[in-house]
Write an enzyme that holds these catalytic residues in place. Structure first.
Site, mmCIF file in Angstrom:
data_model
loop_
_atom_site.group_PDB
_atom_site.id
_atom_site.type_symbol
_atom_site.label_atom_id
_atom_site.label_comp_id
_atom_site.label_asym_id
_atom_site.label_seq_id
_atom_site.Cartn_x
_atom_site.Cartn_y
_atom_site.Cartn_z
ATOM 1 C CG ASP A 180 -1.876 1.120 1.270
ATOM 2 O OD1 ASP A 180 -1.773 2.123 0.627
ATOM 3 O OD2 ASP A 180 -3.161 0.964 1.525
ATOM 4 C CG HIS A 181 1.001 4.266 -3.146
ATOM 5 N ND1 HIS A 181 0.063 3.497 -3.691
ATOM 6 C CD2 HIS A 181 1.062 5.216 -3.402
ATOM 7 C CE1 HIS A 181 -0.674 4.503 -4.232
ATOM 8 N NE2 HIS A 181 -0.372 5.760 -4.023
ATOM 9 C CG HIS A 243 -4.864 3.974 -0.463
ATOM 10 N ND1 HIS A 243 -3.772 3.173 -0.832
ATOM 11 C CD2 HIS A 243 -5.187 4.376 -1.889
ATOM 12 C CE1 HIS A 243 -3.522 2.836 -1.936
ATOM 13 N NE2 HIS A 243 -4.456 3.597 -2.827
#
Length: 490
Positions: A180-181, A243
């Site tokens: 999950d950047h 996110h």
């Protein structure tokens, strides 16, 4: 990252080696690690895809992706560590070629048997690839084996559970690094430093002092070229389940027993386990879904006017909601979350709203006291802001709201790792702090599934909002019900 980097030997096998993500993010991130010294002589990267390329053509793709980011000598030396194999992920015979190459490169580069398998392919292949890695003997016996998985991790709890079972047939959960950047963003990683590194903030991080917490992930763009995917996912699955929940985890968790990945995940999951699950009418009472309409500019089409979007689509491009945690720390404190496309501005931030002081200054200006707000600015400009009450510069004693602000300097920006660089580095170190584990993923899916079910049955209104605004009026009403308001107004 450390000032004196230690070389991290490994062979990285990348499924999807000619894809857009690899060229835009992965190769530049690996190159940054190379320039900083974490990758030096003892590493190799194998790229796979269906394209028929040789090593030289593949290395040229790599060189083009990092052009102008280093010296000619650095780029040439880095690209020399890359190999390519045409590969059909559905054909078990093709995995034999990869097995032999892995063994060859491990010996050639003295990589200690350390292997990372990175899946940058369509999600429908995740489970099949993980099982084939195990069954066809691609895993090392004398080093670590780690699997990096891009989102989406399922489309519901049931599909996520199915995928988890497939992955676990080849890898244990502590070997699986779900990307999950957002967790790799610098200011998201600043949240624990701010909380636990400042005693006065840590001491007030509870329902005695905090009125509400707000998490905003606003996008200025519309659906653009992603209509095919987005119309099946919407903002709920695209942004909330992953996110937003991961950011909330840092905010809601108790202080971990240590700053290890195991204890951090345990603290987050303990908080998630106390999240109130909504059903039926509770969904409509606590969540708002919206879809963008036309804007005042000619180019701002309504969502249903976008190419490849059905004219009768009820897909959500906006979500706002109220989360509640049944813990001593957060009893009575709502966590408001929102995300949406075609909003007034691109903005990712956390606003911690403190309770208003009740101190009586004995003047007629007491009503000017405001709720102090601690804001963590994540994107597009990182920083921290704290609005608090101070004295106005007048003869009479009165108060006003003053702003203390800090933003990331240009020097710090230049040194800040890209989220993918950070995540690759963490995976090489075996640090899962900034990756989601199955317990957290499963809870978030169970929560989101309840909302999706109500919306799929059309038992909650689909609010329309004008493009370039901050969403439907109903989202303002959601907060007004408890005397709250959105801090960020666009």
């Amino acid at each position: 990252m450390d000032n004196k980097p230690t070389e991290l030997p490994l062979v990285l096998l990348l499924f999807g080696g000619t894809g857009d993500l690899a060229k835009r993010k992965l190769y530049p991130s690996l190159f940054n690690l190379f320039k900083k010294g974490y990758l030096q002589d003892r590493f190799a990267v194998i790229g796979t895809a269906r394209h028929d390329l040789d090593d030289e053509k593949f290395q040229e793709i790599v060189r083009q992706s990092i052009a102008n980011n280093g010296t000619e000598g650095q780029i040439k030396a880095f690209a020399a560590h890359f190999r390519y194999r045409s590969h059909d992920v559905t054909d078990l015979k093709d995995y034999g070629k990869l097995k032999d190459l892995l063994a060859q490169l491990d010996q050639q580069y003295n990589a200690n048997g350390n292997r990372i398998f990175y899946m940058s392919v369509a999600p429908r292949f995740f489970g099949q690839i993980a099982q084939a890695i195990k069954s066809e003997g691609l895993m090392s016996d004398n080093g670590y084996n780690r699997l990096m998985v891009e989102k989406p991790f399922g489309t519901s709890f049931d599909t996520a559970q199915e995928l988890q079972n497939q992955l676990e047939s080849g890898f244990s959960d502590d070997q699986i690094f779900r990307i999950d950047h957002y967790l790799g963003k610098e200011m998201v990683q600043n949240i624990p430093a701010l909380r636990f590194g400042n005693a006065f903030i840590d001491a007030t991080w509870n329902n005695k002092y905090i009125k509400n917490i707000q998490v905003t992930l606003a996008e200025e763009l519309g659906v653009e070229e992603r209509a095919g995917y987005y119309n099946t996912a919407g903002a709920l699955l695209d942004m909330i389940q992953n996110h937003t929940f991961q950011i909330v985890g840092w905010l809601a968790m108790e202080e971990p027993a240590s700053f290890s990945d195991k204890d951090i995940r345990a603290a987050k999951n303990a908080a998630f386990s106390k999240l109130k699950m909504y059903k039926g009418e509770e969904v409509a009472a606590n969540f708002v879904r919206g879809q963008y309409g036309r804007g005042r500019e000619v180019w701002q089409k309504a969502y249903t006017e976008e190419p490849d979007v059905p004219a009768d689509s009820k897909n959500d491009t906006y979500v706002a909601g109220r989360l509640q945690f049944d813990t001593d720390r957060w009893q009575g404190v709502p966590f408001y979350i929102r995300t949406g496309k075609r909003l007034a501005a691109k903005q990712t931030r956390v606003d911690v709203v403190y309770k208003k002081s009740t101190f009586d200054f004995g003047t007629t200006n007491d009503d000017k006291l405001t709720e102090p707000v601690l804001s963590i600015l994540i994107d597009p400009v990182g920083g921290i802001q704290f609005s608090l009450n101070g004295k106005d510069v007048t003869t009479e004693f009165s108060t006003r709201s003053d702003l203390l602000a800090w933003s990331i300097s240009d020097k710090d920006k230049a040194q800040t790792p890209d989220p993918y660089e950070r995540m690759l580095h963490d995976a090489m170190n075996g640090d899962g702090s900034n990756f989601a584990d199955w317990t957290g993923v499963s809870i978030s899916w169970k929560f989101v599934d309840q909302i999706a079910k109500v919306w799929a049955e059309d038992k909650a209104p689909l609010e329309s909002y004008e493009s370039a605004t901050m969403g439907p009026v109903a989202s303002d009403r959601l907060l007004a019900e408890t005397g709250d308001r959105w801090i960020y107004r666009g």
